[in-house]
Design a protein around this motif. Structure first.
Motif: not given
Length: 498
Positions: A63-81
């Motif tokens: 759910d926290q990641v869903f929130g990050e995605i909704r607020h514009g966090r990119s796929y590439q950033e999440l993959l790197a993290a």
């Protein structure tokens, strides 16, 4: 600031949560994510997101990641993290596998995302993030290892760093390798690093090929997330490559898992000058696949050398290796044959990417030698059946279609393989067959091997000669997912999110 270790311990065993339960979580700013000085810290632009993945309890992470995605966090950033969080938090000990699959699987999940239709695009990444939390919990129970900060003293001269790293890896010296890897990551090219690490990652059969898998997938992941993250990744790779838990120092020992890797350097020097100038021939691939059913690792290498000396194209050898790996899966649909496929996928990537010709010759020999290693390991776990993938006949059922294939998978594996062989021989149907196979991984897969295997197998399908593709896919079908299996809770949530 919440203590990360307490956060993780408190979350062990919890899996699900709701968006409403996240309201109390504080926003993380750069100043709030201070890392203990003895632990590695990543670049400021990615460190807060890594800490978010590390510190959020598992029951709330999706759910926290869903929130990050909704607020514009990119796929590439999440993959790197995700990749960096695994490197910092999950130790590749006592083997480069088990909980460390949370790192090994990241690129496989990315491959799956690339091939997915839009409604499933986020599923592999979100599944991998949840899987990282599981691995993080295991690591806490096993001692709560965290990757150390890069060494700041006794670093080699940049001009000598590659040689220093080669020497440290040869001596299996963890401390010296870490210092040299730090300098190499800061000064050497990607090609230089890959050439050097390839000959050490693929030298031994420890961890059933995971060292090669890690190297191949780490380099491909860096190509996606950016080479600014190379230093911790290269250091982590060296640490994993030097894992010999339970064995004495291999540099001063003569253990079976190391032996063929040493002898193959001598064989690599016997390749003919025109070893790349011949044409691919299917009969040579069939010969390789048959030989690998019974040969020892040393015999397999000698056989490949003889073929190369007689004018056989190395791609014909590789087709034979891939068919042999798929046939092993059909003879024992279990974890060891699965790794014959995923390791061959990794070694072939290293072979195709390495610049040094001697290393490439050696990698070809090593991959051939690993197939008998896998066969022996599989036999130690149970009898292999007598399936002959080269002689497999396609289904004669006129009603065979895509729906019937995936109704058979995991229910009647031999019949499913014959059905796959029939359908995969029709080019106009094959892309739909592969698409459905991927989709079922997204919906049914709940283990790192589901993603690792399917991504490797479906990638290699495109790389082998067309004459072998249907048989290769038929062999691999023994470990694909079927329609009757339960859809995972995470897949259901992602579909609802979309």
């Amino acid at each position: 600031m919440q203590d990360r270790r307490r956060f993780v311990r408190n979350s062990i065993g919890a899996v699900t949560g709701s968006v409403a339960s996240l309201a109390w979580l504080p926003k993380l700013a750069a100043d709030d994510v201070a890392v203990a000085p003895e632990h590695v810290r990543f670049h400021d632009d990615i460190e807060p997101l890594v800490r978010l993945l590390e510190d959020t309890p598992r029951r709330q992470i999706v759910d926290q990641v869903f929130g990050e995605i909704r607020h514009g966090r990119s796929y590439q950033e999440l993959l790197a993290a995700l990749f960096l969080a695994g490197i910092r938090n999950v130790q590749p000990r006592p083997a480069v596998g088990f909980k460390f699959h949370s790192v090994l699987v990241v690129y496989s999940a990315h491959q799956a995302s690339l091939a997915a239709v839009d409604q499933h695009r986020w599923t592999p990444l979100l599944w991998s993030i949840d899987y990282f939390k599981r691995a993080q919990q295991s690591d806490v129970r096993e001692g709560d290892w965290t990757m150390a900060a890069a060494p700041s003293s006794n670093l080699p001269d940049p001009q000598k760093a590659l040689r220093s790293l080669d020497d440290a890896l040869t001596r299996w010296d963890v401390e010296a390798a870490d210092a040299a890897a730090t300098t190499v990551a800061r000064t050497a090219s990607a090609a230089q690093i890959l050439d050097l690490l390839s000959k050490h990652a693929a030298r031994d059969y420890r961890s059933i090929g995971h060292k090669s898998i890690y190297l191949a997938n780490a380099f491909r992941t860096l190509g996606v997330i950016g080479w600014q993250h190379a230093e911790p990744v290269v250091r982590s790779l060296c640490y994993a490559i030097l894992n010999h838990t339970g064995d004495p120092n291999p540099a001063t020992s003569d253990l079976e898992v190391d032996r063929v890797g040493r002898s193959n350097w001598k064989l690599a020097d016997q390749f003919s000058a025109g070893w790349l100038s011949s044409e691919r021939k299917s009969i040579e691939s069939a010969t390789v696949a048959k030989e690998l059913r019974t040969s020892s690792p040393e015999q397999a290498s000698e056989f490949v050398l003889q073929l190369i000396q007689s004018g056989c194209h190395p791609d014909s050898v590789y087709d034979g290796i891939m068919v042999a790996a798929a046939e092993m899966v059909s003879r024992q649909a279990a974890i060891v044959p699965l790794h014959a496929v995923t390791t061959s996928n990794a070694m072939r990537f290293l072979y195709r990417t390495a610049h040094d010709d001697r290393t490439r010759k050696w990698l070809l020999l090593q991959n051939a030698a690993f197939i008998p290693h896998f066969r022996r390991s599989a036999e130690d776990r149970g009898k292999l059946n007598d399936t002959d993938l080269l002689q497999l006949s396609p289904s004669e059922d006129d009603s065979t279609d895509l729906d019937s294939v995936f109704d058979l998978v995991r229910k009647d594996r031999p019949e499913a393989a014959r059905a796959v062989l029939k359908l995969a021989s029709q080019p106009q149907v094959t892309h739909r067959l592969i698409g459905q196979a991927r989709e079922l991984v997204f919906l049914k897969g709940n283990d790192a091997h589901d993603y690792k295997f399917s991504s490797a197998a479906l990638e290699d399908y495109q790389q082998i000669a067309p004459i072998w593709r249907a048989r290769y896919l038929a062999g691999c079908s023994y470990l694909l997912h079927g329609r009757s299996e339960r859809t995972t809770d995470l897949a259901e949530r992602v579909l609802q999110f979309g």
